[in-house]
Design a protein around this motif. Sequence first.
Motif, PDB file in Angstrom:
ATOM      1  N   SER A   1      29.824  50.137  54.219  1.00 46.73           N
ATOM      2  CA  SER A   1      29.911  49.196  55.401  1.00 46.73           C
ATOM      3  C   SER A   1      30.300  47.891  55.263  1.00 46.73           C
ATOM      4  O   SER A   1      30.782  47.047  55.818  1.00 46.73           O
ATOM      5  N   LEU A   2      29.059  47.372  54.027  1.00 51.26           N
ATOM      6  CA  LEU A   2      29.228  45.887  53.953  1.00 51.26           C
ATOM      7  C   LEU A   2      30.492  45.521  53.398  1.00 51.26           C
ATOM      8  O   LEU A   2      31.054  44.224  53.746  1.00 51.26           O
TER       9      LEU A   2
ATOM     10  N   GLU B   1      33.374  45.445  55.918  1.00 47.27           N
ATOM     11  CA  GLU B   1      33.250  44.207  56.675  1.00 47.27           C
ATOM     12  C   GLU B   1      33.738  42.910  55.794  1.00 47.27           C
ATOM     13  O   GLU B   1      34.415  42.096  56.305  1.00 47.27           O
ATOM     14  N   LEU B   2      33.456  42.739  54.555  1.00 46.79           N
ATOM     15  CA  LEU B   2      33.791  41.730  53.817  1.00 46.79           C
ATOM     16  C   LEU B   2      35.447  41.659  53.651  1.00 46.79           C
ATOM     17  O   LEU B   2      36.000  40.495  53.836  1.00 46.79           O
TER      18      LEU B   2
ATOM     19  N   ASP C   1      36.801  40.388  56.824  1.00 47.40           N
ATOM     20  CA  ASP C   1      36.464  38.954  56.906  1.00 47.40           C
ATOM     21  C   ASP C   1      37.308  37.941  56.211  1.00 47.40           C
ATOM     22  O   ASP C   1      37.768  36.981  56.334  1.00 47.40           O
ATOM     23  N   TYR C   2      37.422  38.576  54.785  1.00 48.03           N
ATOM     24  CA  TYR C   2      37.910  37.665  53.829  1.00 48.03           C
ATOM     25  C   TYR C   2      39.353  38.058  53.396  1.00 48.03           C
ATOM     26  O   TYR C   2      39.896  37.310  52.784  1.00 48.03           O
TER      27      TYR C   2
ATOM     28  N   LEU D   1      22.909  43.208  54.388  1.00 43.41           N
ATOM     29  CA  LEU D   1      23.904  43.499  55.481  1.00 43.41           C
ATOM     30  C   LEU D   1      23.393  42.811  56.689  1.00 43.41           C
ATOM     31  O   LEU D   1      23.830  42.213  57.438  1.00 43.41           O
TER      32      LEU D   1
ATOM     33  N   TYR E   1      24.063  38.963  56.245  1.00 49.31           N
ATOM     34  CA  TYR E   1      25.504  38.846  56.513  1.00 49.31           C
ATOM     35  C   TYR E   1      25.779  38.711  57.929  1.00 49.31           C
ATOM     36  O   TYR E   1      26.406  37.800  58.244  1.00 49.31           O
TER      37      TYR E   1
END
Lengths: 194, 209, 210
Positions: free
Chosen positions: B30-31, B34-35, B38-39, C37, C40
């Motif tokens: 999930s992290l 998300e990265l 976003d990036y 998480l 962030y």
Amino acid sequence: MGFLHLFIVNKSGGLILHRSLGPTAPKIGTNEWLRIGSTFHSLHAIAAEASPVKLPGNKNSGEWAHTNIARVTSTTFVRTCVLSFLSTILFLLPPWHFGFVSTIAGADDGIEQIEGGGVILRCLQTRTGIKFVLTAEPGTSGLDAVLREIYVLYSDCALKDPFYELEMPIRCELFTNAVDNLIDQAMSGGVMPR
Amino acid sequence: MASSKAQAGQTLWAKMPKANAELFALTYGSLVTELVRDYEDPIEVNAQLERIGHSIGVRCVDELLSKADSSNLGSAVTQCGNLRDTAEVVSKVGFRMFLGIQAEVGGYSQDQRSFSIYLQENPLSTFVELPTIGDEQSSSSPSGGLDDLRKLKYSNLYCGVIRGALEMVNLKVECTIVRDTLKGDELNEIRVELKEVLSDGAGDDYKEE
Amino acid sequence: MSRSSTNILDRPLGRPGGRAEGSVVSLSAFAYIYSELVQYHQQRAASISELERRLESAGYVVGLKVLEMIAYRAKETKRETRLMSILHFVSSSVWKSLFGKAADSLERSIDHADEYMIIDYEPIASTFVSVPPDLGQLSADAYVSGIVAGVLDGAGFSARVTAHSVQVEEGEYTKQGGNSIPGIPPRKDKAVFLVKFSPEVLSRDAALER
């Protein structure tokens, strides 16, 4: 037999926690605490440098030793420093006479234990540069075990808290509750080994 | 002794409360997702994963040291006299106690300043597959993604963790993922290179010249 | 030597090297990843409720995947169609799979017919979290509520799921065998996952009743 205070000093000498551990602990104001924290930090470093003996297994021995460390042959220098440190908290403690300072520690050099007539102070310095310091009434046993447990609690309750910022004052309720719980345990039955 | 570190790792692992490995992998996923969102640029995502790993590394090292100390596992774990000892602790104790996996260490360089950590299994990437080259069915993201995603170092977190952890004990290192099972290699290899031994801050003020 | 000849879909869900379903990592490892998480999302959230929504979304996708995995492993050939069944599935099978034990209780709201509550006295995500006073009512278990929402939605029972931290009454809960995390005193609060089903789910369930 009783615990007085816990204080924790970060790598840069800043005080990140001070906590009264029992009803007999003298009241110390915030500014005093900050001074105590940074003074202790400096004294610890002086003691490490001034110690006539470097233990094997110290992080500055073996392959890692590459800096010149001055050796001081007598420990009176250290005693003088410690006296001045204790004087900053002296007036807040019961009358005491100077006992002895043990600067020969386990892994790292520095101050491990200070004993005066009215108080024992014990310090655990971690390899990561944090100092956990406990003060207690004379005759209190198990300080070492308690300190090691507090280090574990710090690693669980503060370091895993997303709202705790490293090196900053610890405001984690979980940590302070766990410390109080630990002290209660230590006072009643002794700290359980892990 | 290498075996005592392995034993220490096993002892510490046994005492750690456990969590479901799939929940762990999915949370990490999930992290990463998300990265990526976003990036976009995988090189930047890799850098973020390393940074996040660093944040974890500076924290988990205290847990390792405090629990080893508290369990009386003694100086084998908490005092490392040279890089080999450190490498053993990272792989045999660190990876074992936190992830329950057997990591191997080896590939020491001539000057003894670098080594490799080998992971057969990787708990971070349990459900992950990166698109392979020539896989026409993979959807391409707006940034022309297919090729890009191959540049993603999914497990770059480990590099940051090792760097952060060792930094806290005054070792400045650089880590890179050199082999990755997600890219088709038979195992995962993290190369660790010692850059500098840092000296303690406080004592410096009081050292005589 | 590469493994590209085996498509990921053909590989067994257990990995080579012996780690199959039920494999574990340390709780610390999960806690560190989860902490990152949260940090962030906190940096990118303008408010407490936005942070909660972000954590819920993060959990939602996980929930969808979890449903697939658990359903596959349970070799369920029959889809759950009734509300109570899906709630039991979540509070026992899903909970056991993710957290090692069934949820502590499943309750129905007295005031609202569309609300149910799943209660966990030791919610894993918030194990080491101390929510600062200025973040008020934030529940660190928002991620798990997202997972629940993902599972329910994936199963065809769309619902809004929110996590709430509720103080435990004296004597309300005694864990058998003491606390699972050595050194840390029993928690003073429990997690209540409030599940609010959407109207069409309720009417569908009512229709099936007849």
